[in-house]
Structures are given as C-alpha cells and as structure tokens.
Design a protein around this motif. Structure first.
Motif, short mmCIF file in Angstrom:
data_model
loop_
_atom_site.label_atom_id
_atom_site.label_comp_id
_atom_site.label_asym_id
_atom_site.label_seq_id
_atom_site.Cartn_x
_atom_site.Cartn_y
_atom_site.Cartn_z
N ASN A 1 22.77 -35.55 -28.38
CA ASN A 1 23.39 -34.44 -29.09
C ASN A 1 24.87 -34.77 -29.28
N PRO A 2 25.26 -35.23 -30.47
CA PRO A 2 26.64 -35.68 -30.66
C PRO A 2 27.67 -34.58 -30.52
N SER A 3 27.23 -33.32 -30.55
CA SER A 3 28.18 -32.23 -30.39
C SER A 3 28.62 -32.05 -28.95
N LEU A 4 27.89 -32.66 -28.01
CA LEU A 4 28.24 -32.48 -26.60
C LEU A 4 28.62 -33.79 -25.96
N GLY A 5 27.64 -34.64 -25.72
CA GLY A 5 27.85 -35.88 -25.01
C GLY A 5 29.02 -36.69 -25.50
N GLY A 6 28.90 -37.74 -26.14
CA GLY A 6 29.95 -38.67 -26.52
C GLY A 6 31.16 -38.08 -27.20
N GLY A 7 31.89 -37.24 -26.54
CA GLY A 7 33.20 -36.81 -27.03
C GLY A 7 33.20 -35.66 -28.00
N ALA B 1 22.47 -21.69 -18.42
CA ALA B 1 22.98 -20.52 -19.13
C ALA B 1 22.33 -20.40 -20.50
N LYS B 2 22.23 -19.20 -20.96
CA LYS B 2 21.67 -18.92 -22.29
C LYS B 2 22.77 -18.32 -23.16
N ILE B 3 22.85 -18.81 -24.38
CA ILE B 3 23.79 -18.28 -25.36
C ILE B 3 22.99 -17.38 -26.30
N PRO B 4 23.43 -16.15 -26.52
CA PRO B 4 22.66 -15.24 -27.39
C PRO B 4 22.50 -15.81 -28.81
N ILE C 1 24.54 -17.05 -33.33
CA ILE C 1 24.19 -18.00 -34.40
C ILE C 1 23.87 -17.23 -35.67
N GLU C 2 23.10 -16.16 -35.53
CA GLU C 2 22.72 -15.36 -36.71
C GLU C 2 23.95 -14.75 -37.38
N ALA C 3 24.92 -14.28 -36.58
CA ALA C 3 26.14 -13.72 -37.15
C ALA C 3 26.91 -14.79 -37.93
N GLU D 1 24.17 -26.92 -36.68
CA GLU D 1 24.74 -27.73 -35.61
C GLU D 1 24.99 -26.88 -34.37
N HIS D 2 25.53 -25.67 -34.57
CA HIS D 2 25.78 -24.79 -33.44
C HIS D 2 24.47 -24.42 -32.74
N ALA D 3 23.43 -24.15 -33.52
CA ALA D 3 22.12 -23.82 -32.93
C ALA D 3 21.58 -25.00 -32.12
N ALA D 4 21.80 -26.23 -32.61
CA ALA D 4 21.33 -27.41 -31.90
C ALA D 4 22.08 -27.60 -30.58
N ILE D 5 23.35 -27.17 -30.55
CA ILE D 5 24.14 -27.31 -29.33
C ILE D 5 23.50 -26.54 -28.18
N VAL D 6 23.00 -25.36 -28.46
CA VAL D 6 22.49 -24.49 -27.39
C VAL D 6 20.96 -24.48 -27.32
N LYS D 7 20.33 -25.34 -28.07
CA LYS D 7 18.87 -25.43 -28.04
C LYS D 7 18.42 -25.86 -26.64
#
Length: 195
Positions: free
Chosen positions: A156-162, A68-71, A75-77, A141-147
C-alpha cells in the motif's frame, strides 16, 4: 483601524489577531508597513508534506496495531464532496479523514502535532483543488488506506514506503506542482498598518 471599525471592536483584539496570523505564517509584511496574505512557498510546502507524510504513516501503523476502524462515512463524505465539486467540503472531508487516522493511532501527540499543520495544509489544498477540482481517484486511495488488511501493508504505497501514494504532485524536493500556487495569494492586502 479599518478592520477594527468594520468589526465594531477596539484596535487591541484586531492587532493581537493579526500578530497571531503573522506568527502562524499566514500573513507577512507588505509594502508600506501593511500586512498581506503570505505567499504559498513551494519549499515550505514540501517540508510540510514531508512532516505530514511521516505522521500519517506512523499514525496508520499504530492504528493498524490497535485494529482501529475508520468510519466509512468519512470516505462517503469525501466522495460526495468530490462529486459535487465542493472545494470547502473536500477540504473538510480530507481533514476529518486524516484526523480520524491520527486519533485511531491512540497517540495524542500525533493528533496534536499533525493538527498544528492543517491550517497551512488547508490553504495548499484549496489552491490545488481550485486548479484540479475533485481529483476523482483520491477517495478510492483513501478507502484503500483503511481497507481491512491493508493498514500496514508495504504494497500500500499510501502507508509503507514513505506515504508517497497520497501525495501525488509533490516531488522529492518538496516542490512538485506547487510552483505557481503562491502567485495566487501574493500581495493580497489585509490591513493598513499594524501596531
């Protein structure tokens, strides 16, 4: 009665609305049978962020499996709201970003379950952003989540380990920096008497 008069409606819809707000935990009994804005409870907030972290991580993993792609406009908003120090726009942008991830998961129950909690998350975010406006790195951080390539990466600590990376300030007890935020809302009276 005061609210009904101010809103130019009968008492019944006002009482029903107040009961729903109380049921949702936004109002609580105050002194003298009145209702007041519910205090932000650090323990409850911690529990809320545990649920949010689990749902966010699951949604992100499922979205990654679906490619999936997140617009990027989301992030810009968020970056614009942060630069403008606009608390309401920051909350809206963050809500839209996370909702996009939930929707990208392809699981409607994640969307439905997660969105139930956003009414409380918005209150917490409002309190946090008023004290620490903009936290400049959050949208990076949000941009890195969907990179691309990072959706389900354990590095990616925002996803994997908790899902810890996205929740700075919330310690394992769920209390974190939330102590003191409740006092900001404590005792704000909403109405005279209910029912």
């Amino acid at each position: 009665e005061d609210l009904a008069e101010k809103l130019n409606v009968s008492r019944s819809p006002v009482l029903q609305a107040l009961r729903l707000l109380k049921k949702d935990g936004l109002l609580e009994e105050g002194p003298g049978r009145g209702l007041v804005v519910a205090q932000l409870d650090p323990i409850r907030i911690g529990h809320l962020y545990q649920v949010r972290g689990s749902l966010d991580a699951l949604a992100a993993r499922l979205a990654s499996l679906r490619n999936a792609k997140i617009p990027l406009s989301l992030i810009e908003a968020g970056k614009k709201a942060s630069a403008d120090n606009d608390v309401n726009a920051l909350i809206e942008a963050d809500s839209a970003f996370h909702k996009a991830i939930y929707e990208a998961s392809g699981n409607p129950f994640i969307v439905e379950t997660a969105m139930l909690h956003w009414i409380h998350l918005r209150r917490v975010m409002g309190a946090v952003h008023q004290r620490q406006l903009g936290r400049s790195g959050i949208w990076d951080e949000h941009a890195a989540i969907v990179k691309p390539g990072k959706w389900d990466n354990e590095s990616n600590p925002s996803l994997g380990g908790g899902s810890k990376g996205n929740y700075k300030g919330i310690n394992p007890d769920g209390v974190g920096e939330m102590r003191g935020y409740g006092a900001a809302t404590k005792g704000r009276k909403i109405s005279g008497k209910m029912g």
